[in-house]
Design a protein around this motif. Structure first.
Motif, PDB file in Angstrom:
ATOM      1  N   ASN A 219       0.801  -1.233   0.000  1.00 16.32           N
ATOM      2  CA  ASN A 219       0.000   0.000   0.000  1.00 16.32           C
ATOM      3  C   ASN A 219       0.834   1.283   0.000  1.00 16.32           C
ATOM      4  OD1 ASN A 219      -2.677  -1.167  -0.050  1.00 16.32           O
ATOM      5  ND2 ASN A 219      -2.285  -1.826   2.054  1.00 16.32           N
ATOM      6  N   LYS A 222      -0.785   3.962  -2.173  1.00 17.64           N
ATOM      7  CA  LYS A 222      -2.200   4.294  -1.961  1.00 17.64           C
ATOM      8  C   LYS A 222      -2.456   5.791  -2.159  1.00 17.64           C
ATOM      9  CE  LYS A 222      -6.284   2.635  -0.704  1.00 17.64           C
ATOM     10  NZ  LYS A 222      -7.142   3.772  -0.990  1.00 17.64           N
ATOM     11  N   ASN A 252      -2.130  -4.947  -2.021  1.00 17.33           N
ATOM     12  CA  ASN A 252      -2.146  -3.516  -2.353  1.00 17.33           C
ATOM     13  C   ASN A 252      -3.538  -3.078  -2.802  1.00 17.33           C
ATOM     14  OD1 ASN A 252       0.884  -2.376  -2.486  1.00 17.33           O
ATOM     15  ND2 ASN A 252       0.868  -4.557  -3.009  1.00 17.33           N
ATOM     16  N   HIS A 253      -4.256  -2.414  -1.927  1.00 21.22           N
ATOM     17  CA  HIS A 253      -5.634  -2.013  -2.196  1.00 21.22           C
ATOM     18  C   HIS A 253      -5.686  -0.931  -3.279  1.00 21.22           C
ATOM     19  CE1 HIS A 253      -7.587  -4.172   1.156  1.00 21.22           C
ATOM     20  NE2 HIS A 253      -6.373  -4.124   1.655  1.00 21.22           N
TER      21      HIS A 253
END
Length: 295
Positions: A219, A222, A252-253
């Motif tokens: 992330n 992000k 990893n959003h």
């Protein structure tokens, strides 16, 4: 810019397929597909064969718009036909957004990075891309070491070219790849993120896409994914196996795949259509799942 394609790239679930191996990497792509160099004579036959391979992939029922948002093409592929249509039009008719690789390869390493070679015919290429109904472009640089001056130069060059692409009413995919073999990969990524943010904050109301190596620290990107000037952030597989790339991607959003080797690695020229489509569907399913379903 095509509003329908813009909406797909902004809002739809899925991933981007990278089918853009160019002159230097084409023999490797064909060899991985099971076509050795003694099977063709000269560049024309080589490019004919790689177009046959890409045609087989693109026309497969596994290559579908339910899971695949877009496809990045090599310049010759853009100018060729599939079932009587330009490749970009064929993709668009399937509901898949066409992109074009516009860089001319990498310069030699300096300051721990490899810049893009000059793109002398970029304006002409962008005009042809518009004529072929291409939505956007992609260009690749490489970062090998955490050299601040080198990384700054890479990002500056990428955004300079991106502005030229935006002026042509196309969507640029900025790709400053961090080598997965870098001994200081995480440090490279920290510097790269800050440099990209500096440029994004000076884009006004314009948007770009980013294509980045899956970060060591989950992330990390992000803030880039959520940035007002970023349409989408996609990830390259960078030499990871499909299993490893998908596992890292799931952490990893908001990051979706734009894989090449990881997508087509199990495809072979001598497979029956049934086996070929089955292998491609398995890869598409796995990459889609990693792009959409996060840990």
């Amino acid at each position: 810019m095509n509003d329908k394609h813009l909406d797909i790239m902004k809002n739809k679930d899925g991933f981007v397929a990278a089918l853009d191996q160019s002159g230097g990497s084409t023999p490797k792509a064909l060899a991985a597909y099971g076509v050795s160099e003694d099977a063709y004579s000269g560049e024309k036959e080589m490019f004919d064969m790689v177009h046959e391979m890409r045609t087989r992939i693109i026309t497969s029922p596994a290559f579908n718009s339910e899971q695949i948002l877009g496809a990045i093409l090599f310049e010759q592929t853009m100018d060729r036909h599939i079932e009587g249509k330009y490749t970009g039009d064929y993709l668009a008719d399937k509901g898949i957004v066409p992109f074009l690789k516009v860089d001319k390869g990498l310069a030699g390493e300096e300051n721990g990075v490899q810049l893009m070679k000059p793109i002398h015919d970029l304006d002409e290429t962008l005009q042809r891309a518009n004529d072929r109904h291409i939505f956007g472009t992609k260009m690749r640089s490489v970062v090998n070491e955490p050299n601040k001056d080198g990384i700054k130069e890479v990002v500056q060059q990428q955004f300079d070219v991106a502005k030229q692409i935006l002026d042509a009413d196309l969507m640029p995919i900025i790709e400053p790849e961090v080598s997965i073999n870098s001994k200081n990969k995480e440090e490279c990524e920290d510097i790269l993120k800050e440099e990209i943010l500096n440029h994004l904050n000076n884009l006004g109301d314009r948007k770009v896409m980013l294509k980045l190596t899956i970060p060591t620290k989950a992330n990390l990107y992000k803030e880039l994914i959520d940035h007002d000037n970023v349409l989408r952030v996609v990830a390259l597989s960078g030499g990871y196996s499909i299993k490893e790339a998908n596992e890292k991607l799931k952490e990893n959003h908001g990051l979706i795949a734009s894989f090449s080797r990881a997508l087509v690695g199990d495809l072979r020229a001598d497979q029956s259509d049934e086996e070929f489509n089955k292998k491609l569907q398995e890869a598409v399913d796995d990459i889609y799942d990693a792009s959409v379903n996060k840990k």
